[in-house]
Design a protein around this motif. Structure first.
Motif, mmCIF file in Angstrom:
data_model
loop_
_atom_site.group_PDB
_atom_site.id
_atom_site.type_symbol
_atom_site.label_atom_id
_atom_site.label_comp_id
_atom_site.label_asym_id
_atom_site.label_seq_id
_atom_site.Cartn_x
_atom_site.Cartn_y
_atom_site.Cartn_z
ATOM 1 N N GLY A 137 0.819 -1.202 0.000
ATOM 2 C CA GLY A 137 0.000 0.000 0.000
ATOM 3 C C GLY A 137 0.851 1.249 0.000
ATOM 4 O O GLY A 137 2.010 1.239 0.433
ATOM 5 N N PRO A 138 0.304 2.356 -0.486
ATOM 6 C CA PRO A 138 1.079 3.595 -0.567
ATOM 7 C C PRO A 138 1.317 4.206 0.810
ATOM 8 O O PRO A 138 0.513 4.044 1.721
ATOM 9 C CB PRO A 138 0.190 4.503 -1.426
ATOM 10 N N ALA A 139 2.444 4.893 0.928
ATOM 11 C CA ALA A 139 2.711 5.680 2.129
ATOM 12 C C ALA A 139 2.182 7.088 1.892
ATOM 13 O O ALA A 139 2.415 7.684 0.834
ATOM 14 C CB ALA A 139 4.219 5.717 2.406
ATOM 15 N N THR A 140 1.455 7.616 2.857
ATOM 16 C CA THR A 140 0.903 8.962 2.710
ATOM 17 C C THR A 140 1.272 9.806 3.920
ATOM 18 O O THR A 140 1.410 9.310 5.037
ATOM 19 C CB THR A 140 -0.627 8.951 2.555
ATOM 20 N N ILE A 141 1.431 11.099 3.678
ATOM 21 C CA ILE A 141 1.679 12.082 4.729
ATOM 22 C C ILE A 141 0.707 13.226 4.524
ATOM 23 O O ILE A 141 0.644 13.811 3.443
ATOM 24 C CB ILE A 141 3.126 12.607 4.685
ATOM 25 N N ALA A 142 -0.082 13.523 5.560
ATOM 26 C CA ALA A 142 -0.977 14.673 5.538
ATOM 27 C C ALA A 142 -0.426 15.716 6.497
ATOM 28 O O ALA A 142 -0.107 15.404 7.646
ATOM 29 C CB ALA A 142 -2.390 14.264 5.946
ATOM 30 N N ILE A 143 -0.286 16.945 6.028
ATOM 31 C CA ILE A 143 0.285 18.023 6.839
ATOM 32 C C ILE A 143 -0.758 19.121 6.985
ATOM 33 O O ILE A 143 -1.229 19.685 5.994
ATOM 34 C CB ILE A 143 1.558 18.587 6.201
ATOM 35 N N VAL A 144 -1.115 19.402 8.233
ATOM 36 C CA VAL A 144 -2.095 20.444 8.529
ATOM 37 C C VAL A 144 -1.345 21.700 8.954
ATOM 38 O O VAL A 144 -0.574 21.673 9.920
ATOM 39 C CB VAL A 144 -3.052 19.999 9.653
#
Length: 459
Positions: A137-144
């Motif tokens: 599965g893909p690695a994701t990073i969400a930055i707020v």
């Protein structure tokens, strides 16, 4: 590109950018890449490369061979907003299929940056993560990126799926509110008193955390809570006073009975007593029409809004009211020592301690982090002894660690306060203080005073 950007999600105070991270094969050297302009004029960069064997956890595969890791570091660049007078902005990272390095917080890193920023980009990453080379599965990073609510910025807002669903329900004629919470406002002689009502839409409260969703399943009747039966939201009896013999009685969002809470007692009474108005006898004109106008009589007696009613246990009105507002808007204000109650902001104000307890209970990571940062910012030499040895601090190791560090830093100037506190502990008045005493006694700066003194400037 290492970071492939999805659609930005805008709120009233900031923006959330989500990226898919492309992880090269294990033989690749360290590579870096940057994004284009994000949000209001900033960007991010990413570095991916082989992990250091000295810092990487050792994991073995099915055949007992080591599983290699990849090191992923993410950086923030103010770019177009570098010279803007935005004050302190908060950046929080959330990840999927990545593990924080060096036991970082599993829910994401929290970073604060002050603007304007005259110097070059910070070399400190927003977070450093590890990824197994055989992860699927893909690695994701969400930055707020979140700005202070006090700036009053007008940002474009994305329509939250919950809001969209709730609006669609109103088009179909469904109620705007379908649940009524009662929570207590005052404490008197061991009792919590004067409950006040709050109204909400269940659809707007779901989806923030698994724990909160489980609770809402109960209050919505899906889990069979007896108290969550359907009622007329405008015709119900408010709950009576309750005696609660636990830490709720020291909740800093409860007013003592001789203090005001910013609202008129007459208004409170009216809000909590709709039952009495609804049960008054019908006017003579309506009563006399019963034989000739049954439709009019039916409309006068029919309930206006049907929904669930729940009495909130263990949390004060101010805390629960602020939680509902935060779940709706993602905005919150914590009360501080210099806060003025006459503030005209419509955002409910609550205690950071009370909200930290509530956020921890429901697994609301972002809200918990915001409350923790507010608590950290309010620590000082004047209050650190009281706070570090409080029953609240003893319940939360994360807060205990922060406060012990502050206490050790101020310890040389707090001899009298610490002596008085130790005396009360020895007298048995504070049995919950074992953990804080243990951390202080075993602290490296006290075990190695000569080295610590030179490090912190006491030498």
């Amino acid at each position: 590109m290492l970071l492939h950007k999805g659609v930005d999600e805008w709120t009233s105070t900031g923006v959330k950018s989500t990226f898919t991270v492309l992880i090269p094969d294990d033989s690749s050297p360290t590579i870096t890449g940057s994004t284009g302009i994000c949000g209001w004029g900033w960007s991010f960069s990413c570095s991916v490369g082989p992990a250091s064997t000295a810092t990487s956890p050792i994991l073995l595969g099915a055949n007992l061979t080591p599983i290699p890791w990849r090191r992923v570091a993410v950086f923030f660049h103010p770019d177009l907003i570098r010279d803007a007078n935005y004050g302190r902005i908060t950046l929080r990272t959330e990840t999927k299929n990545l593990r924080p390095l060096d036991d970082g917080p599993p829910s994401g890193f929290l970073t604060q940056i002050d603007l304007p920023q005259r110097h070059g980009s910070s070399k400190n990453p927003l977070g450093v993560y590890m990824r197994l080379s055989d992860a699927t599965g893909p690695a994701t990073i969400a930055i707020v990126v979140q700005f202070a609510a006090g700036l009053g910025m007008s940002l474009p807002r994305s329509l939250d799926p919950r809001v969209e669903a709730a609006l669609a329900q109103t088009i179909r004629g469904e109620e705007v509110t379908d649940i009524k919470f009662y929570a207590y406002t005052r404490v008197r002689a061991g009792y919590v008193t004067r409950p006040r009502p709050m109204f909400a839409k269940l659809a707007l409260l779901r989806g923030h955390s698994d724990s909160l969703d489980t609770y809402l399943m109960g209050v919505s009747g899906e889990a069979g809570f007896a108290e969550s039966k359907m009622i007329d939201l405008d015709v119900d009896m408010p709950p009576g006073d309750r005696f609660l013999g636990y830490d709720y009685m020291s909740d800093s969002d409860l007013d003592s009975d001789d203090e005001g809470d910013g609202s008129s007692p007459a208004v409170e009474t009216a809000e909590a007593s709709t039952t009495f108005a609804a049960q008054r006898p019908l006017p003579d004109s309506v009563s006399s029409s019963r034989s000739t106008s049954p439709i009019l009589t039916f409309r006068a007696l029919a309930p206006r809004r049907m929904g669930r009613m729940v009495v909130v246990k263990g949390h004060a009105f101010k805390t629960w009211n602020a939680l509902l507002y935060y779940l709706y808007t993602n905005r919150i204000i914590f009360r501080t020592s210099d806060f003025h109650q006459e503030s005209t902001s419509q955002i409910p104000v609550c205690s950071a301690k009370s909200m930290y307890k509530l956020a921890d209970k429901f697994g609301l990571g972002e809200l918990k982090a915001l409350a923790l940062e507010s608590l950290r910012s309010q620590l000082s030499a004047e209050n650190i002894v009281r706070e570090a040895f409080s029953s609240f601090t003893s319940l939360y190791p994360e807060i205990l660690d922060i406060e012990v560090e502050v206490l050790i830093r101020h310890l040389p100037n707090l001899t009298e306060e610490v002596d008085n506190m130790l005396k009360s502990i020895c007298d048995g008045a504070r049995p919950q203080c074992f953990n804080v005493l243990q951390k202080i006694v075993c602290h490296p700066e006290l075990l190695h005073p000569s080295r610590a003194a030179s490090e912190v400037g006491f030498a």
